[in-house]
Design an enzyme around this catalytic site. Structure first.
Site, PDB file in Angstrom:
ATOM      1  N   GLU A 162       0.834  -1.203   0.000  1.00 39.85           N
ATOM      2  CA  GLU A 162       0.000   0.000   0.000  1.00 39.85           C
ATOM      3  C   GLU A 162       0.865   1.249   0.000  1.00 39.85           C
ATOM      4  OE1 GLU A 162       0.724   1.668   2.910  1.00 39.85           O
ATOM      5  OE2 GLU A 162       1.785  -0.122   3.584  1.00 39.85           O
ATOM      6  N   GLY A 304       6.399  -0.066   4.187  1.00 36.13           N
ATOM      7  CA  GLY A 304       5.175  -0.290   3.435  1.00 36.13           C
ATOM      8  C   GLY A 304       5.493  -0.599   1.990  1.00 36.13           C
ATOM      9  N   GLU A 305       4.587  -0.228   1.084  1.00 34.83           N
ATOM     10  CA  GLU A 305       4.659  -0.416  -0.364  1.00 34.83           C
ATOM     11  C   GLU A 305       4.929  -1.856  -0.793  1.00 34.83           C
ATOM     12  OE1 GLU A 305       9.149   1.070  -1.765  1.00 34.83           O
ATOM     13  OE2 GLU A 305       7.679   2.617  -1.222  1.00 34.83           O
ATOM     14  N   GLY A 306       4.641  -2.811   0.094  1.00 34.58           N
ATOM     15  CA  GLY A 306       4.829  -4.221  -0.239  1.00 34.58           C
ATOM     16  C   GLY A 306       6.244  -4.713  -0.122  1.00 34.58           C
TER      17      GLY A 306
END
Length: 338
Positions: A162, A304-306
């Site tokens: 995300e 974050g961001e996978g």
């Protein structure tokens, strides 16, 4: 009996979750017993391979099309001063993903993972949850349906990520509503807010949960009141993956908020998911304990961001490669007898 409301179709899916395949696991264990290694010597790598087979429903699981799906959204609660960055950073980071400049781009390239970024109406943040419900039921259900399309192109492993300024506040509100305690128990520094920013963040979570008190008895209602489009879309993606037998690797603090909503809605709904890592953000370790997930990695990350899920995917790929690629004792002409 259905009411005709937008959440009805989603609730119906909760009753039709496909079970994991025990016969596939048994077949994989038969092969594992013949591989050129002592039984159990690869530890969790062996159970990871079995998990892939159980979810995909075959003793010959594949990892030919692994995908990292990053959902980007903006949140009205940012107006409460909960982040050290403006909302424009969300769009800037989406552009950075497209240009290949983010950390997750490098990890995906290293491990041969596909990457898709889904923008969720970035110019139209959800409502400020300290003043109103984030979304109405129709909008939340539609966003979940959008998330379900993340695997429409075909994938055999989904890693969730995300991006969204303010979304750690949203996640903390969901955890506080689901699990109780104090707001401060669940709030972390997110993008690195100072002490004053942390106090504003705690206050925002307290006020939001108080305003929407009672919604935690219905997880989908909690999601539409306290969640954001990113979290709703990820919940949809997780659910669709279960229905289509796609294994899922969860990322960190925010991704697990989507998983927590589903976990509260239906028993065993996350059996097709593993936790990629333990984030340093907030109380992610406690969240994982409540979800019954032991993380693969613990690297002190909170990006974050996978990124954590993508790193874990490399380990999962190695686990399957060992299972499928190793020679058996018969192949190698090696005796497996003492």
């Amino acid at each position: 009996m259905t009411t005709g409301l937008p959440f009805d179709d989603i609730r119906d899916l909760f009753t039709r979750l496909p079970p994991l395949d025990g016969e596939a696991v048994a077949g994989m264990r038969d092969r594992d017993a013949e591989l050129t290694k002592p039984l159990g010597s690869l530890g969790r790598l062996e159970t990871l391979a079995e998990w892939l087979g159980a979810v995909q429903g075959t003793p010959r699981p594949t990892l030919n099309r692994p995908l990292v799906a990053v959902f980007a959204a903006n949140h009205g609660v940012v107006a409460q001063g909960v982040s050290s960055f403006p909302q424009s950073v969300t769009q800037g980071m989406v552009s950075n993903f497209a240009a290949g400049g983010a950390a997750v781009n490098q990890i995906c390239a290293t491990y041969g993972l596909g990457l898709k970024v889904f923008e969720l109406a970035l110019d139209y943040p959800t409502n400020d949850i300290t003043e109103d419900a984030a979304m109405d039921e129709a909008a939340c259900a539609a966003t979940m349906a959008f998330g379900m399309e993340a695997i429409a192109g075909g994938t055999d492993l989904l890693c969730l990520g995300e991006m969204g300024i303010g979304n750690t506040t949203i996640a903390a509100a969901i955890y506080h509503a689901l699990y109780g305690g104090s707001a401060a128990d669940w709030v972390g520094r997110g993008t690195g807010v100072d002490d004053a920013g942390l106090a504003r963040k705690i206050s925002a979570v307290e006020r939001a949960v108080a305003l929407h008190k009672g919604s935690s008895s219905d997880p989908l209602e909690l999601l539409r009141r306290l969640g954001g489009r990113d979290i709703a879309a990820m919940a949809g993606a997780i659910l669709a993956a279960r229905m289509q037998r796609v294994p899922v690797i969860l990322d960190g603090y925010v991704v697990c908020a989507a998983a927590a909503v589903l976990h509260a809605a239906a028993l065993g709904i996350l059996d097709h998911c593993i936790a990629g890592h333990r984030s340093a953000e907030g109380q992610h370790g406690e969240v994982l304990r409540r979800l019954g997930k032991e993380p693969l990695l613990d690297l002190g990350m909170r990006l974050g961001e996978g990124s954590g899920a993508a790193l874990a995917a490399g380990i999962v790929k190695a686990a399957l490669a060992c299972h499928t690629g190793m020679a058996t004792f018969a192949d190698a002409g090696v005796s497996n007898k003492d």
